[in-house]
Scaffold this motif. Structure first.
Motif, PDB file in Angstrom:
ATOM      1  N   SER A 181      42.450  11.345  41.657  1.00  0.00           N
ATOM      2  CA  SER A 181      43.564  11.515  42.591  1.00  0.00           C
ATOM      3  C   SER A 181      43.993  10.157  43.136  1.00  0.00           C
ATOM      4  O   SER A 181      43.200   9.223  43.212  1.00  0.00           O
ATOM      5  CB  SER A 181      43.161  12.425  43.757  1.00  0.00           C
ATOM      6  OG  SER A 181      42.932  13.745  43.313  1.00  0.00           O
ATOM      7  N   VAL A 182      45.267  10.071  43.526  1.00  0.00           N
ATOM      8  CA  VAL A 182      45.808   8.861  44.142  1.00  0.00           C
ATOM      9  C   VAL A 182      46.272   9.203  45.550  1.00  0.00           C
ATOM     10  O   VAL A 182      47.104  10.100  45.743  1.00  0.00           O
ATOM     11  CB  VAL A 182      46.989   8.290  43.332  1.00  0.00           C
ATOM     12  CG1 VAL A 182      47.588   7.086  44.052  1.00  0.00           C
ATOM     13  CG2 VAL A 182      46.529   7.894  41.936  1.00  0.00           C
ATOM     14  N   LEU A 183      45.722   8.503  46.524  1.00  0.00           N
ATOM     15  CA  LEU A 183      46.144   8.653  47.915  1.00  0.00           C
ATOM     16  C   LEU A 183      47.116   7.518  48.207  1.00  0.00           C
ATOM     17  O   LEU A 183      46.722   6.358  48.312  1.00  0.00           O
ATOM     18  CB  LEU A 183      44.931   8.601  48.845  1.00  0.00           C
ATOM     19  CG  LEU A 183      43.761   9.529  48.475  1.00  0.00           C
ATOM     20  CD1 LEU A 183      42.627   9.386  49.484  1.00  0.00           C
ATOM     21  CD2 LEU A 183      44.219  10.979  48.375  1.00  0.00           C
ATOM     22  N   ASN A 184      48.386   7.836  48.307  1.00  0.00           N
ATOM     23  CA  ASN A 184      49.428   6.829  48.459  1.00  0.00           C
ATOM     24  C   ASN A 184      49.395   6.187  49.846  1.00  0.00           C
ATOM     25  O   ASN A 184      48.799   6.739  50.785  1.00  0.00           O
ATOM     26  CB  ASN A 184      50.797   7.456  48.194  1.00  0.00           C
ATOM     27  CG  ASN A 184      51.054   7.660  46.713  1.00  0.00           C
ATOM     28  OD1 ASN A 184      51.321   6.706  45.989  1.00  0.00           O
ATOM     29  ND2 ASN A 184      50.949   8.899  46.255  1.00  0.00           N
ATOM     30  N   PRO A 185      50.031   5.013  50.002  1.00  0.00           N
ATOM     31  CA  PRO A 185      50.007   4.316  51.284  1.00  0.00           C
ATOM     32  C   PRO A 185      50.450   5.217  52.442  1.00  0.00           C
ATOM     33  O   PRO A 185      51.474   5.900  52.346  1.00  0.00           O
ATOM     34  CB  PRO A 185      50.990   3.157  51.075  1.00  0.00           C
ATOM     35  CG  PRO A 185      50.925   2.883  49.607  1.00  0.00           C
ATOM     36  CD  PRO A 185      50.768   4.227  48.980  1.00  0.00           C
ATOM     37  N   GLY A 186      49.657   5.214  53.505  1.00  0.00           N
ATOM     38  CA  GLY A 186      49.990   6.010  54.677  1.00  0.00           C
ATOM     39  C   GLY A 186      49.526   7.446  54.630  1.00  0.00           C
ATOM     40  O   GLY A 186      49.923   8.260  55.464  1.00  0.00           O
ATOM     41  N   SER A 187      48.643   7.777  53.685  1.00  0.00           N
ATOM     42  CA  SER A 187      48.108   9.140  53.625  1.00  0.00           C
ATOM     43  C   SER A 187      47.108   9.359  54.753  1.00  0.00           C
ATOM     44  O   SER A 187      46.235   8.523  54.989  1.00  0.00           O
ATOM     45  CB  SER A 187      47.422   9.389  52.280  1.00  0.00           C
ATOM     46  OG  SER A 187      48.345   9.342  51.221  1.00  0.00           O
ATOM     47  N   VAL A 188      47.242  10.481  55.443  1.00  0.00           N
ATOM     48  CA  VAL A 188      46.313  10.860  56.500  1.00  0.00           C
ATOM     49  C   VAL A 188      45.869  12.289  56.208  1.00  0.00           C
ATOM     50  O   VAL A 188      46.685  13.212  56.216  1.00  0.00           O
ATOM     51  CB  VAL A 188      46.958  10.780  57.892  1.00  0.00           C
ATOM     52  CG1 VAL A 188      45.953  11.179  58.976  1.00  0.00           C
ATOM     53  CG2 VAL A 188      47.490   9.370  58.159  1.00  0.00           C
TER      54      VAL A 188
END
Length: 224
Positions: A181-188
């Motif tokens: 999985s990829v958690l993109n910038p700013g993921s909370v």
């Protein structure tokens, strides 16, 4: 954005960095202070428990560090942590008690709460991972937007300008991230949430959720 606040995402009893996080509202506000916090805390650590291993590097004597791992300061590795073969810790990292940092995993400007596992081919940069959170093999935090603009946290209740160019992901306690999985910038990601394998995550994911994709997010069933 109430869920995104430190008090609603983390048990601060489960990190040596509690003092850094106690005085702020949102966890990403701590990112700029991790390096200086380590440099200030390191010299005060109990020498019976921690050993100074290099410039601004303190490693608990009970931690297991593979001889092939690369450690760069500022860095604190807490008790019973395991740093495995070819792990790459670039610096400004706090690795909590009982954490596992695995083969070819790279850390940079992060706080890993106690019992976090990033065991297989993970990149974790400019991020905070809560107590007992786990990233599956190959899952990563993407910490810079493609257009290099400042990161904005976006949720159903609106958005927050962070003022940060580098911001990966904030994972609450007990978050499970599926493989690749990829958690993109700013993921909370709120606590007790599961992210399906091969997911691309962006913005705020509510606590106690099951995330398949942005159009398929289900609430977990309450335990009987």
């Amino acid at each position: 954005m109430e869920q995104c606040k430190v008090k609603n995402m983390y048990d601060l009893n489960e990190t040596i960095a509690a003092e850094l996080l106690e005085g702020i509202e949102y966890p990403w506000e701590a990112l700029k202070g991790i390096s200086n916090f380590i440099k200030q805390m390191g010299p005060s650590l109990n020498p019976d428990i921690y050993e100074k291993k290099g410039e601004d590097i303190w490693v608990a004597k009970s931690a297991k560090v593979a001889p092939t791992a690369f450690l760069n300061g500022p860095l604190i590795i807490d008790e019973e942590a395991e740093i495995r073969h070819c792990a790459f810790i670039r610096g400004s990292a706090i690795v909590g008690k009982g954490c596992v940092v695995g083969n070819s995993t790279e850390l940079k400007n992060v706080i890993l709460f106690n019992s976090v596992q990033v065991p297989h081919y993970n990149y974790v940069g400019d991020s905070i991972l809560g107590y007992k959170s786990h990233m599956g093999a190959g899952s990563i935090t993407s910490n810079v937007k493609a257009d290099k603009t400042l990161v904005v946290v976006k949720g159903n209740e609106g958005q927050i300008e962070t003022g940060l160019k580098k911001f990966g992901a904030m994972l609450g306690d007990y978050v499970e991230v599926g493989c690749n999985s990829v958690l993109n910038p700013g993921s909370v990601i709120g606590k007790h949430t599961n992210i399906y394998p091969l997911s691309m995550v962006r913005g705020v994911v509510l606590e106690n959720s099951i995330y398949k994709n942005k159009n398929e997010i289900a609430a977990k069933k309450a335990e009987v």
